[in-house]
Design a protein around this motif. Structure first.
Motif, PDB file in Angstrom:
ATOM      1  N   GLN A   1       0.830  -1.199   0.000  1.00  0.00           N
ATOM      2  CA  GLN A   1       0.000   0.000   0.000  1.00  0.00           C
ATOM      3  C   GLN A   1       0.867   1.251   0.000  1.00  0.00           C
ATOM      4  OE1 GLN A   1      -3.458  -0.069  -0.209  1.00  0.00           O
ATOM      5  NE2 GLN A   1      -3.074   2.084  -0.702  1.00  0.00           N
ATOM      6  N   ARG A   2       1.955   1.239   0.806  1.00  0.00           N
ATOM      7  CA  ARG A   2       2.842   2.397   0.821  1.00  0.00           C
ATOM      8  C   ARG A   2       3.435   2.630  -0.568  1.00  0.00           C
ATOM      9  NH1 ARG A   2       6.632   4.816   4.190  1.00  0.00           N
ATOM     10  NH2 ARG A   2       5.047   4.770   5.813  1.00  0.00           N
ATOM     11  N   LEU A   3       3.828   1.554  -1.242  1.00  0.00           N
ATOM     12  CA  LEU A   3       4.400   1.696  -2.581  1.00  0.00           C
ATOM     13  C   LEU A   3       3.351   2.205  -3.563  1.00  0.00           C
ATOM     14  CD1 LEU A   3       6.860   1.304  -4.397  1.00  0.00           C
ATOM     15  CD2 LEU A   3       6.127  -1.047  -4.767  1.00  0.00           C
ATOM     16  N   ASP A   4       2.134   1.682  -3.492  1.00  0.00           N
ATOM     17  CA  ASP A   4       1.056   2.124  -4.385  1.00  0.00           C
ATOM     18  C   ASP A   4       0.792   3.618  -4.227  1.00  0.00           C
ATOM     19  OD1 ASP A   4       0.769  -0.422  -5.354  1.00  0.00           O
ATOM     20  OD2 ASP A   4      -0.991  -0.917  -4.154  1.00  0.00           O
ATOM     21  N   ASP A   5       0.871   4.107  -2.996  1.00  0.00           N
ATOM     22  CA  ASP A   5       0.501   5.499  -2.708  1.00  0.00           C
ATOM     23  C   ASP A   5       1.641   6.478  -2.953  1.00  0.00           C
ATOM     24  OD1 ASP A   5      -1.955   4.545  -1.986  1.00  0.00           O
ATOM     25  OD2 ASP A   5      -1.561   4.570   0.177  1.00  0.00           O
ATOM     26  N   THR A   6       2.863   5.986  -3.136  1.00  0.00           N
ATOM     27  CA  THR A   6       3.997   6.887  -3.347  1.00  0.00           C
ATOM     28  C   THR A   6       3.816   7.640  -4.664  1.00  0.00           C
ATOM     29  OG1 THR A   6       5.469   5.443  -2.107  1.00  0.00           O
ATOM     30  CG2 THR A   6       6.492   7.051  -3.575  1.00  0.00           C
ATOM     31  N   THR A   7       3.990   8.953  -4.616  1.00  0.00           N
ATOM     32  CA  THR A   7       3.730   9.813  -5.772  1.00  0.00           C
ATOM     33  C   THR A   7       5.043  10.387  -6.305  1.00  0.00           C
ATOM     34  OG1 THR A   7       1.561  10.430  -4.898  1.00  0.00           O
ATOM     35  CG2 THR A   7       2.526  11.885  -6.559  1.00  0.00           C
ATOM     36  N   ALA A  30       1.251   2.811  -8.022  1.00  0.00           N
ATOM     37  CA  ALA A  30       0.228   1.944  -8.607  1.00  0.00           C
ATOM     38  C   ALA A  30       0.112   2.169 -10.098  1.00  0.00           C
ATOM     39  CB  ALA A  30      -1.115   2.190  -7.913  1.00  0.00           C
ATOM     40  N   ASP A  31       0.201   3.462 -10.544  1.00  0.00           N
ATOM     41  CA  ASP A  31       0.131   3.765 -11.980  1.00  0.00           C
ATOM     42  C   ASP A  31       1.256   3.063 -12.738  1.00  0.00           C
ATOM     43  OD1 ASP A  31      -2.018   5.437 -11.476  1.00  0.00           O
ATOM     44  OD2 ASP A  31      -0.766   7.237 -11.312  1.00  0.00           O
TER      45      ASP A  31
END
Length: 561
Positions: free
Chosen positions: A167-173, A188-189
């Motif tokens: 989840q932390r990796l998915d949310d990293t921008t 996530a993108d």
């Protein structure tokens, strides 16, 4: 003596709130104490009570209302201790006699003992359960202070830790600065992932909560992976201005040159996905959830390179140059380049390669014509040799006979072969060998007989009268070979005053065998069988013509007496 907190016997039947159906037992502390009406004894928890209650005469007989005084027990004395005090008082009272006001009070039975409170036991059990739960949880939880790539996973189960890591990796921008126009993409993108389950399992294996020595360890590294296709699509969408698509190399058949030609590939450009992954990795490792990144533009190679197209064109052109149906090494039925190209379909594949297929139905039309082109009868060979067997000339070329075999699978087989890049198709043919006939030829000139004999395989096949050289111009004796031929020639010297002092025009069918001596036709006389020449062997015109064609260069000529 009364018991503190006791209830008068007379009140048991008249207690407010008691119904006819309600027994005295129900009215006293929920039934913990029982009253034995037959004996007047009260029991606690089903056991006999030591104290005996005495009742006075019922005051109701005098018309007076009965009064019962209830004395509350000393709150400071525990229930069990109060009973001991009461027992002591009873003993004292027995020795001193009844109190002065004994007539005013009815002896009440001892108050039923209250059910023992088990609060300490329950507290102990709860604490035990909590302790067991704490121990059990410590067996499945990760030690406090444990982190994976900056993500705290202490106190979590392995499953919870795995979810938190992803989840932390998915949310990293990541903010694409500069020419990227501050476009934003998330982990996530980009299709980013870590092996969260394995990392969580490793974190627990190395730092379990039950082992305090492993609490508050250093952070565990977590390699970040990116799906290239997903990342490329997301980055293209976020910053399209940084992309230029490459152009694949191509090939096509050129009818003007009857060969396959290519066009070169052109590279494109786009965001370096590896650099984006590295930026995401750095952010993840440092615990940051938002980072700014200036994207680097790198070349994008075309899927189909110029080299791939050139190699495919070379293979196809080799097919065009060798295509045909062969009998052994002989291309018996060639197929022209344009026809072969019409059979082939070249497909550009997504992986950048080319595949080739061939039209079996089109090939079958040509296969149906093969029997007529292939089948033939045997033609035997004939050769002329000298007496030693050396071939001087081939009279008839030998031709082997051929019979084409089963043709039912030829079209399909050849189509598959062309797809693999091979244009030579060897036919199933039965070959019948030819035989060779040898004709050993030689010529004898008998000066004494003035006759010439033509031998073939040891026997005379022709003989003719001749005219050899006159005395002084004798024909040379010996073994010779025909070395040159001239169909027609002027012989001698136009100046008759000079040697050889003769001149004859248009001497036909000349076969030289010794210097200027030859076998030839003589149109100027018919005196054959007699010496007439200046050294040559004169022959009738038809005989000279036969020798000219019958005896190849190299034929032996034996001149003897």
């Amino acid at each position: 003596m009364y018991q503190p907190g006791g209830v008068g016997v007379t009140d048991l039947a008249t207690k407010p709130g008691a119904s006819d159906e309600e027994s005295p037992d129900d009215a006293v502390d929920g039934g913990d104490a029982e009253l034995d009406h037959s004996s007047g004894a009260a029991s606690e928890d089903g056991g006999p009570e030591d104290d005996t209650a005495h009742t006075a005469d019922d005051p109701a007989a005098d018309g007076a209302s009965a009064t019962t005084e209830v004395i509350e027990p000393d709150a400071t004395i525990p229930h069990e201790d109060a009973r001991a005090v009461a027992a002591a008082d009873a003993s004292t009272e027995s020795a001193a006699g009844p109190p002065a006001d004994a007539a005013l009070y009815a002896w009440a039975p001892t108050e039923p003992a209250r059910r023992r409170r088990r609060t300490p036991l329950w507290i102990g059990l709860a604490a035990g359960v909590a302790l067991v739960g704490l121990v059990a949880s410590s067996l499945v939880l990760i030690a406090p202070g444990t982190s994976v790539a900056g993500v705290g996973v202490g106190g979590l189960t392995q499953g919870g830790a795995a979810g938190a890591l992803q989840q932390r990796l998915d949310d990293t921008t990541i903010v694409l600065a500069g020419d990227g126009g501050d476009a934003v993409v998330t982990g996530a993108d980009l299709g980013a992932s870590v092996d969260a389950r394995a990392l969580a399992e490793d974190a627990f294996a190395e730092h379990p909560m039950w082992n305090p020595t492993q609490w508050f360890p250093a952070s565990i590294d977590a390699p970040v992976h990116i799906d290239p296709a997903t990342a490329d699509a997301a980055l293209r969408k976020a910053a399209p201005g940084l992309y230029a698509d490459p152009v694949d190399a191509s090939l096509a058949y050129d009818a003007a040159t009857a060969k396959y030609v290519t066009t070169a590939a052109k590279p494109g450009q786009g965001i370096d996905v590896d650099a984006v992954r590295a930026a995401l990795q750095n952010a993840y490792d440092s615990g940051k959830t938002r980072v700014t990144f200036t994207p680097a533009v790198s070349p994008i190679a075309p899927t189909t390179t110029t080299e791939t197209a050139a190699a495919t064109a070379k293979s196809l052109n080799n097919i065009l140059g060798t295509a045909g149906f062969y009998v052994g090494e002989e291309r018996t039925v060639p197929v022209d380049r344009a026809t072969v190209a019409s059979w082939l379909t070249v497909t550009h594949q997504p992986d950048g390669t080319f595949t080739t297929t061939a039209d079996k139905a089109a090939i079958q039309k040509l296969v149906e014509t093969l029997p007529k082109a292939i089948n033939r009868d045997v033609v035997n060979a004939t050769v002329i040799t000298n007496s030693a067997g050396r071939v001087l000339r081939q009279v008839t070329a030998g031709v082997a006979g051929r019979t084409l075999g089963d043709t039912r699978s030829i079209a399909a087989d050849y189509a598959a072969q062309l797809a693999r890049g091979k244009g030579v198709y060897v036919l199933p043919v039965t070959v019948n060998a030819f035989t060779t006939t040898s004709l050993a030829r030689r010529i004898e000139v008998n000066i004494s007989q003035q006759h010439a004999y033509l031998f073939e395989n040891g026997r005379v096949v022709y003989s003719y009268p001749i005219s050899s050289g006159l005395p002084g111009h004798d024909t040379n004796l010996g073994h010779f070979h025909i070395y040159s031929k001239v169909k027609s020639q002027n012989m001698g010297n136009p100046d008759l005053t000079k040697a050889p002092n003769y001149y004859t025009k248009n001497v036909p069918n000349i076969s030289y065998f010794d210097g200027d001596e030859a076998l030839h036709g003589a149109w100027w006389h018919h005196n054959f069988g007699h010496r007439m020449s200046h050294g040559c062997v004169n022959m009738p015109l038809d005989a000279a013509a036969l020798v000219y064609t019958w005896a190849p260069i190299g034929t032996e000529v034996w001149v003897h007496l």
